[in-house]
Write a protein that holds these residues in place. Structure first.
Motif, mmCIF file in Angstrom:
data_model
loop_
_atom_site.group_PDB
_atom_site.id
_atom_site.type_symbol
_atom_site.label_atom_id
_atom_site.label_comp_id
_atom_site.label_asym_id
_atom_site.label_seq_id
_atom_site.Cartn_x
_atom_site.Cartn_y
_atom_site.Cartn_z
ATOM 1 N N GLN A 25 -1.754 30.285 13.261
ATOM 2 C CA GLN A 25 -2.121 28.741 12.781
ATOM 3 C C GLN A 25 -3.347 28.563 13.810
ATOM 4 N N PRO A 26 -4.655 27.926 13.084
ATOM 5 C CA PRO A 26 -5.856 27.622 13.886
ATOM 6 C C PRO A 26 -5.255 26.881 15.369
ATOM 7 N N TRP A 27 -5.836 27.120 16.223
ATOM 8 C CA TRP A 27 -5.748 26.563 17.572
ATOM 9 C C TRP A 27 -6.284 25.233 17.463
ATOM 10 N N ARG A 28 -5.484 24.161 18.180
ATOM 11 C CA ARG A 28 -5.774 22.747 18.480
ATOM 12 C C ARG A 28 -5.300 22.614 19.759
ATOM 13 N N GLY A 88 -9.495 25.988 26.549
ATOM 14 C CA GLY A 88 -10.291 25.234 25.460
ATOM 15 C C GLY A 88 -10.047 23.572 25.785
ATOM 16 N N GLN A 89 -9.468 23.365 26.895
ATOM 17 C CA GLN A 89 -9.394 21.930 27.147
ATOM 18 C C GLN A 89 -10.606 21.370 28.229
ATOM 19 N N LEU A 251 -22.821 24.003 24.472
ATOM 20 C CA LEU A 251 -21.689 23.782 24.970
ATOM 21 C C LEU A 251 -20.988 25.178 25.399
ATOM 22 N N VAL A 252 -20.585 25.211 26.579
ATOM 23 C CA VAL A 252 -19.810 26.584 27.092
ATOM 24 C C VAL A 252 -18.269 26.281 27.412
ATOM 25 N N VAL A 253 -17.633 27.220 27.655
ATOM 26 C CA VAL A 253 -16.342 27.288 27.870
ATOM 27 C C VAL A 253 -15.968 28.523 28.997
ATOM 28 N N ARG A 260 -9.461 33.291 19.777
ATOM 29 C CA ARG A 260 -9.160 32.560 18.825
ATOM 30 C C ARG A 260 -9.522 31.101 19.003
ATOM 31 N N ILE A 261 -9.354 30.449 20.557
ATOM 32 C CA ILE A 261 -9.978 29.390 20.621
ATOM 33 C C ILE A 261 -11.280 29.295 20.729
ATOM 34 N N LEU A 262 -12.089 30.114 21.167
ATOM 35 C CA LEU A 262 -13.276 30.070 21.262
ATOM 36 C C LEU A 262 -14.052 30.030 20.017
ATOM 37 N N GLU A 263 -13.398 30.674 18.949
ATOM 38 C CA GLU A 263 -13.930 30.882 17.644
ATOM 39 C C GLU A 263 -13.769 29.271 16.831
ATOM 40 N N ARG A 264 -12.466 28.839 17.042
ATOM 41 C CA ARG A 264 -12.050 27.453 16.592
ATOM 42 C C ARG A 264 -13.062 26.335 17.225
ATOM 43 N N LEU A 265 -13.363 26.633 18.509
ATOM 44 C CA LEU A 265 -14.514 25.460 19.066
ATOM 45 C C LEU A 265 -15.724 25.869 18.113
#
Length: 320
Positions: A25-28, A88-89, A251-253, A260-265
């Motif tokens: 599932q896509p990360w949220r 990702g938060q 924007l950076v993390v 998967r989180i980076l790609e969703r962002l």
């Protein structure tokens, strides 16, 4: 085993792939997201953060809270982001060129390897404003006055190694004029100092001035061409100073953020940036929306840092 039993097992086996496993599932985000800004509230960086957060949070499904951590030309804020949990938060809003110059000019608490790159979202030409009642007429007049009274003209910037500071270093390099620089933590404080007469010139971007131009005059900016938001203001190039200077924000993390989180962002930022409503909100604040995807942006930042490192070796700007 009966024929009916075999069919039931086979049917269950064939149906299983149709149910997507949880990990696919896509990360949220599962709680409100922090967007960390390295300058004081009310300045250009803060305005961009709050504008973009409204459009990004609808894609992520969680509120985004802008957190201001001014100081050390964004080093305080970016260090906080780099050391945050890579889930990702926590996102960081970068400023160019200080994003790449701070690790060049000193032993900073972060470097480009500290981050995953989501994307650049805007550019804004950096320029010079004076009070509307200033005796300074234009940029050539400012330079003449500074040549006649070295360090007698007091100029504000938003910090060492920022676009403001490097713009003044370029003007000094190309004209021989010397100025007294005072480094503040953001545009609102700079404007207060200008109106109060504590400084004679402010270094600010087009997007920081045009929403409230009363009482000030723009005399030049660092765009490649005249800005559609300030069409009467000449560029440095048109006045014979061959350089450009912009404030850019991306924007950076933290670097260890899972892919998967980076790609969703990255996808969410691209969706938000492409939305006409986002463009309209940026343009209403006299800001040019400019999306540059993460991998492309990262490559440019690394090349730009190499250029600034070479410039630093030849002509350090720390005392400019």
């Amino acid at each position: 085993m009966s024929q009916l039993g075999r069919r039931s097992i086979l049917g269950a086996f064939l149906a299983a792939p149709l149910a997507a496993p949880a990990f696919a599932q896509p990360w949220r985000p599962d709680r409100p997201v922090e967007l960390v800004v390295g300058f004081a509230p009310g300045g250009g960086t803060d305005i961009v953060a709050r504008l973009f957060a409204r459009h990004l949070e609808t894609r992520l499904g969680q509120p985004i809270t802008v957190v201001n951590k001014p100081g050390a030309s964004s080093e305080v804020a970016l260090t906080y982001v780099a050391r945050s949990r890579p889930d990702g938060q926590v996102l960081g809003l970068t400023n160019m060129p200080s994003f790449v110059t701070v690790p060049v000019e000193r032993r900073a608490q972060y470097n480009l390897d500290s981050f995953g790159f989501i994307g650049n979202i805007m550019t804004d030409p950096t320029g010079l404003i004076i009070r509307a009642d200033s005796p300074i007429r234009d940029l050539p007049d400012l330079v003449r006055r500074a040549l006649a009274d070295p360090e007698g003209i007091v100029v504000s910037t938003s910090g060492i190694g920022t676009d403001d500071h490097l713009m003044m270093a370029q003007i000094s390099r190309l004209t021989g004029a010397r100025f007294t620089l005072i480094h503040y933590t953001g545009a609102p404080i700079q404007r207060t100092a200008l109106i109060a007469g504590q400084v004679q010139v402010n270094c600010v971007s087009v997007g920081e001035v045009m929403p409230n131009p009363d009482g000030v005059r723009f005399i030049a900016h660092g765009g490649a061409a005249r800005s559609r938001f300030a069409p009467e203001t000449p560029t440095f190039k048109s006045l014979g100073l061959d350089f450009e200077m912009y404030s850019e924000r991306g924007l950076v993390v933290p670097v260890a953020t899972p892919s998967r989180i980076l790609e969703r962002l990255r996808d969410a930022v691209q969706e938000a940036a492409a939305d006409p409503a986002t463009r309209r909100s940026f343009e209403a604040q006299f800001i040019e929306p400019t999306l540059e995807p993460g991998a492309q942006w990262e490559a440019r930042m690394r090349a730009t840092q190499t250029q600034y490192a070479d410039l630093w070796r030849r002509a350090p700007w720390i005392n400019s």
